[in-house]
Motif scaffolding. Structure first.
Motif, mmCIF file in Angstrom:
data_model
loop_
_atom_site.group_PDB
_atom_site.id
_atom_site.type_symbol
_atom_site.label_atom_id
_atom_site.label_comp_id
_atom_site.label_asym_id
_atom_site.label_seq_id
_atom_site.Cartn_x
_atom_site.Cartn_y
_atom_site.Cartn_z
ATOM 1 N N ALA A 69 0.819 -1.207 0.000
ATOM 2 C CA ALA A 69 0.000 0.000 0.000
ATOM 3 C C ALA A 69 0.857 1.263 0.000
ATOM 4 N N VAL A 70 1.902 1.295 0.795
ATOM 5 C CA VAL A 70 2.786 2.465 0.840
ATOM 6 C C VAL A 70 3.466 2.665 -0.510
ATOM 7 N N ARG A 71 3.915 1.597 -1.115
ATOM 8 C CA ARG A 71 4.591 1.705 -2.415
ATOM 9 C C ARG A 71 3.644 2.095 -3.539
ATOM 10 N N SER A 72 2.394 1.671 -3.463
ATOM 11 C CA SER A 72 1.465 1.912 -4.567
ATOM 12 C C SER A 72 0.589 3.149 -4.386
ATOM 13 N N ARG A 73 0.620 3.780 -3.214
ATOM 14 C CA ARG A 73 -0.222 4.957 -2.961
ATOM 15 C C ARG A 73 0.601 6.127 -2.427
ATOM 16 N N PRO A 74 1.424 6.728 -3.275
ATOM 17 C CA PRO A 74 2.251 7.847 -2.818
ATOM 18 C C PRO A 74 1.421 9.049 -2.370
ATOM 19 N N GLU A 75 0.158 9.110 -2.787
ATOM 20 C CA GLU A 75 -0.707 10.230 -2.404
ATOM 21 C C GLU A 75 -1.350 10.045 -1.026
ATOM 22 N N ALA A 76 -1.160 8.889 -0.409
ATOM 23 C CA ALA A 76 -1.751 8.617 0.909
ATOM 24 C C ALA A 76 -1.170 9.552 1.970
ATOM 25 N N SER A 77 -1.998 9.905 2.925
ATOM 26 C CA SER A 77 -1.583 10.865 3.949
ATOM 27 C C SER A 77 -0.369 10.391 4.740
ATOM 28 N N ILE A 78 -0.320 9.131 5.133
ATOM 29 C CA ILE A 78 0.819 8.633 5.912
ATOM 30 C C ILE A 78 2.094 8.650 5.086
ATOM 31 N N VAL A 79 1.993 8.379 3.792
ATOM 32 C CA VAL A 79 3.170 8.400 2.923
ATOM 33 C C VAL A 79 3.670 9.835 2.769
ATOM 34 N N GLN A 80 2.760 10.766 2.524
ATOM 35 C CA GLN A 80 3.159 12.166 2.384
ATOM 36 C C GLN A 80 3.776 12.707 3.672
ATOM 37 N N ALA A 81 3.236 12.299 4.816
ATOM 38 C CA ALA A 81 3.791 12.749 6.101
ATOM 39 C C ALA A 81 5.201 12.199 6.303
ATOM 40 N N ALA A 82 5.412 10.924 5.975
ATOM 41 C CA ALA A 82 6.742 10.324 6.112
ATOM 42 C C ALA A 82 7.734 10.975 5.154
ATOM 43 N N VAL A 83 7.300 11.284 3.952
ATOM 44 C CA VAL A 83 8.173 11.962 2.990
ATOM 45 C C VAL A 83 8.582 13.329 3.530
ATOM 46 N N ALA A 84 7.660 14.039 4.179
ATOM 47 C CA ALA A 84 7.986 15.350 4.755
ATOM 48 C C ALA A 84 9.122 15.234 5.768
ATOM 49 N N VAL A 85 9.106 14.180 6.574
ATOM 50 C CA VAL A 85 10.196 13.967 7.536
ATOM 51 C C VAL A 85 11.481 13.601 6.799
ATOM 52 N N GLY A 86 11.361 12.697 5.838
ATOM 53 C CA GLY A 86 12.533 12.274 5.072
ATOM 54 C C GLY A 86 13.208 13.416 4.337
ATOM 55 N N GLU A 87 12.424 14.397 3.897
ATOM 56 C CA GLU A 87 12.964 15.560 3.178
ATOM 57 C C GLU A 87 13.407 16.677 4.120
ATOM 58 N N GLY A 88 13.185 16.511 5.419
ATOM 59 C CA GLY A 88 13.601 17.523 6.373
ATOM 60 C C GLY A 88 12.607 18.646 6.577
ATOM 61 N N ARG A 89 11.398 18.541 6.017
ATOM 62 C CA ARG A 89 10.367 19.569 6.223
ATOM 63 C C ARG A 89 9.704 19.421 7.589
ATOM 64 N N ALA A 90 9.869 18.253 8.208
ATOM 65 C CA ALA A 90 9.343 17.995 9.553
ATOM 66 C C ALA A 90 10.388 17.184 10.309
ATOM 67 N N ASP A 91 10.295 17.237 11.640
ATOM 68 C CA ASP A 91 11.277 16.566 12.487
ATOM 69 C C ASP A 91 10.792 15.252 13.071
ATOM 70 N N ALA A 92 9.483 15.046 13.069
ATOM 71 C CA ALA A 92 8.902 13.848 13.673
ATOM 72 C C ALA A 92 7.633 13.482 12.937
ATOM 73 N N LEU A 93 7.246 12.217 13.054
ATOM 74 C CA LEU A 93 6.044 11.692 12.410
ATOM 75 C C LEU A 93 5.131 11.091 13.468
ATOM 76 N N VAL A 94 3.865 11.507 13.427
ATOM 77 C CA VAL A 94 2.845 10.954 14.312
ATOM 78 C C VAL A 94 1.654 10.594 13.440
ATOM 79 N N SER A 95 1.048 9.439 13.698
ATOM 80 C CA SER A 95 -0.113 9.028 12.928
ATOM 81 C C SER A 95 -1.228 8.532 13.827
ATOM 82 N N ALA A 96 -2.459 8.892 13.451
ATOM 83 C CA ALA A 96 -3.644 8.399 14.142
ATOM 84 C C ALA A 96 -4.113 7.089 13.515
ATOM 85 N N GLY A 97 -3.445 6.636 12.466
ATOM 86 C CA GLY A 97 -3.851 5.438 11.745
ATOM 87 C C GLY A 97 -3.207 4.176 12.273
#
Length: 102
Positions: A61-89
């Motif tokens: 699911a992560v590999r096939s749905r780059p538009e998913a909210s959890i994937v976009q949030a993780a990418v933000a951390v990986g790119e340095g736009r955020a420092d931590a990742l939290v998910s309600a999912g």
């Protein structure tokens, strides 16, 4: 800055958005914009209505749905736009997204 995935919360993404605003922290909030409210000085809303559920195979699911909210949030951390990742999912997709994108 915290990347916060609002999709998957038991009481809906609007409750997560309310918590983000009450936290006093800077947050990148990912989820369906119509349920999250407007961006402000503290919370930046990123429209990401696609969710990965607990019944989905996490890595696929992560590999096939780059538009998913959890994937976009993780990418933000990986790119340095955020420092931590939290998910309600679900834990599985969160772990898969963190492992593959951070």
């Amino acid at each position: 800055m915290i990347a916060l995935d609002a999709n998957g919360a038991d009481r809906g993404p609007a409750v997560v958005a309310e918590g983000a605003r009450k936290s006093g922290l800077r947050v990148l909030l990912f989820g369906p914009a119509g349920h999250l409210g407007q961006s402000d000085e503290q919370v930046e809303v990123v429209d990401a209505p696609v969710a990965i559920g607990g019944g989905d195979e996490p890595v696929l699911a992560v590999r096939s749905r780059p538009e998913a909210s959890i994937v976009q949030a993780a990418v933000a951390v990986g790119e340095g736009r955020a420092d931590a990742l939290v998910s309600a999912g679900s834990t599985g997709p969160t772990l898969a997204a963190a492992t593959l994108k951070i």
